[in-house]
Design a protein around this motif. Structure first.
Motif, mmCIF file in Angstrom:
data_model
loop_
_atom_site.group_PDB
_atom_site.id
_atom_site.type_symbol
_atom_site.label_atom_id
_atom_site.label_comp_id
_atom_site.label_asym_id
_atom_site.label_seq_id
_atom_site.Cartn_x
_atom_site.Cartn_y
_atom_site.Cartn_z
ATOM 1 N N GLU A 1 -19.879 -27.159 -24.191
ATOM 2 C CA GLU A 1 -21.245 -27.639 -24.381
ATOM 3 C C GLU A 1 -22.237 -26.489 -24.533
ATOM 4 O O GLU A 1 -23.310 -26.648 -25.110
ATOM 5 N N LEU A 2 -21.853 -25.300 -24.008
ATOM 6 C CA LEU A 2 -22.700 -24.108 -24.128
ATOM 7 C C LEU A 2 -22.286 -23.244 -25.320
ATOM 8 O O LEU A 2 -22.859 -22.173 -25.550
ATOM 9 N N GLY A 3 -21.269 -23.704 -26.056
ATOM 10 C CA GLY A 3 -20.811 -22.942 -27.206
ATOM 11 C C GLY A 3 -19.763 -21.903 -26.876
ATOM 12 O O GLY A 3 -19.517 -20.985 -27.662
ATOM 13 N N VAL A 4 -19.120 -22.025 -25.701
ATOM 14 C CA VAL A 4 -18.119 -21.056 -25.268
ATOM 15 C C VAL A 4 -16.720 -21.667 -25.392
ATOM 16 O O VAL A 4 -16.451 -22.743 -24.840
ATOM 17 N N ASP A 5 -15.840 -20.988 -26.091
ATOM 18 C CA ASP A 5 -14.455 -21.413 -26.264
ATOM 19 C C ASP A 5 -13.605 -20.745 -25.186
ATOM 20 O O ASP A 5 -13.301 -19.558 -25.264
ATOM 21 N N THR A 6 -13.225 -21.492 -24.182
ATOM 22 C CA THR A 6 -12.496 -20.901 -23.056
ATOM 23 C C THR A 6 -11.107 -20.412 -23.466
ATOM 24 O O THR A 6 -10.598 -19.437 -22.905
ATOM 25 N N ASP A 7 -10.475 -21.075 -24.426
ATOM 26 C CA ASP A 7 -9.171 -20.603 -24.887
ATOM 27 C C ASP A 7 -9.298 -19.213 -25.510
ATOM 28 O O ASP A 7 -8.453 -18.332 -25.288
ATOM 29 N N ALA A 8 -10.362 -19.017 -26.283
ATOM 30 C CA ALA A 8 -10.607 -17.707 -26.899
ATOM 31 C C ALA A 8 -10.927 -16.659 -25.843
ATOM 32 O O ALA A 8 -10.535 -15.491 -25.965
#
Length: 421
Positions: free
Chosen positions: A19-26
């Protein structure tokens, strides 16, 4: 901690960060670039193995406490390091001091050490599939008792330490060559005066001369990276430290060396996190010694605090991972040494994970548009985001204990190994 619970918590956290634009997998993939160099001296209180009963003295360095289980040999140290690495996610290197060689029962002075004394460590590193870093040891030696080494006005003493430096560079270069990853060779000296000196310039001129002589032989940066570490003051050197930050930064810039920033070596109101981008305008790379200076340079076990977080954030925000070499420097002999090692390293790793989970693009956009309330508010809200769920999943991916589960592993190791020493 059950695998299913970790996976479920991660998926929920992943949604919040998305939702904040952060890709946790990346982010977890990026964590592979966070390589931490483990300081070997946490296992034995900075004693080393020059002699069977080697112990620390001099140089303003002291490990406090006498908790049982100290490593008393290289074999025990390697055993302990193996356990530490079992409990850490991600990638690590090992940082050695010159006093941790294998001397085979012989007296080998520091101007005589050679690759032979560290080939065992190189072979060990090959087995571990890791790299090595190296430090000259300019303390705990009769020729350091005067308080001066590379800046000594006694030419015999000065040349002794210059030769030590040359040999350390040769050893480090061979480590880098054999292991296929550059060895960071760091130089720190305790030189200084307890009371006000008259000839500050003279001592610094001698230090510059010694460094010029020690660095005279060109070595490929594919094998060796030379760094130098400043200090504000030391015990017995309260009024003047020859190797100050100004001195080494100037030398590093002029001679294309790495500047080492230890966050315990500055005035308490200075922030090493603020110095990183300043130094990297003028030097190609920097070296970090991350520690916790409770009372100045007390080298407590690293914890997840604001100072460490700023250091990690500055590196992550600017993608400085290929320009900043991350090392640790703490030694606590008052608690289980393996537990201290793992706790401190994992704290540093968590700081980098939190930094990479930051929506930097959005924060920068607000900053450039002078939306400072929004920037502050989001930074505060990020503190409540479930980074712990991402951390546990990172541990799961790396097949190491998640959460507090490593505590039991350390307790069991103490029961079966450390308590029997």
């Amino acid at each position: 901690m059950k695998i299913k619970r970790i996976e479920t918590a991660y998926e929920l956290a992943k949604e919040q960060y998305a939702e904040l634009g952060v890709d946790t997998d990346a982010v977890l993939e990026k964590m592979k670039e966070v390589v931490i160099s483990l300081h070997c001296w946490q296992t034995d209180d900075v004693g080393g193995f020059e002699t069977p009963d080697a112990s620390l003295s001099g140089g303003g360095i002291q490990a406090t406490g006498n908790y049982p289980g100290k490593a008393n040999s290289i074999e025990q140290m390697r055993q302990d390091l193996g356990k530490v690495m079992e409990l850490l996610p991600g990638k690590q290197r090992l940082n050695l001091h010159a006093t941790y060689g294998e001397f085979f029962g012989k007296k080998v002075d520091r101007d005589e050490i050679s690759v032979e004394n560290f080939q065992g460590w190189i072979d060990w590193a090959k087995e571990q599939k890791t790299g090595l870093d190296f430090n000259g040891t300019y303390f705990s030696h009769p020729k350091a008792d005067s308080g001066f080494t590379l800046s000594s006005k006694n030419e015999g003493i000065r040349q002794f330490w210059v030769e030590h430096m040359k040999r350390c560079r040769e050893i480090g270069a061979e480590m880098g060559k054999q292991l296929g990853t550059p060895c960071v060779h760091n130089t720190w000296i305790p030189d200084g005066m307890k009371d006000v000196p008259i000839d500050r310039n003279g001592y610094r001129a001698l230090l510059k001369k010694s460094l010029d002589e020690g660095y005279e032989k060109e070595v490929s940066k594919d094998y060796l990276k030379d760094a130098m570490e400043s200090k504000l003051f030391g015990i017995g050197a309260e009024s003047m430290t020859v190797g100050s930050h100004d001195f080494y930064l100037g030398y590093a810039i002029k001679n294309n060396k790495l500047i080492c920033l230890d966050n315990g070596h500055f005035h308490p109101t200075e922030q090493v996190g603020d110095k990183i981008s300043a130094c990297l305008q003028f030097v190609d790379e920097a070296l970090l010694h991350i520690t916790r200076p409770v009372r100045w340079d007390s080298d407590h076990v690293v914890t997840l605090n604001e100072e460490v977080q700023l250091i990690a954030s500055e590196i992550a925000r600017n993608n400085f991972f290929n320009r900043v070499n991350i090392g640790l420097d703490f030694f606590d002999a008052s608690i289980n040494r393996i537990g201290a090692y793992v706790t401190g390293t994992r704290a540093a790793q968590k700081a980098f994970l939190i930094a990479l989970l930051e929506p930097t693009k959005k924060l920068l956009e607000w900053e450039e548009n002078e939306h400072y309330f929004e920037r502050l508010a989001l930074l505060e809200e990020l503190k409540a985001k479930p980074f712990g769920a991402v951390w546990d999943y990172f541990c799961l991916l790396n097949d190491v204990p998640a959460g507090e589960n490593y505590i039991q592993e350390v307790q069991q190791y103490e029961k079966t190994v450390l308590s029997k020493r």
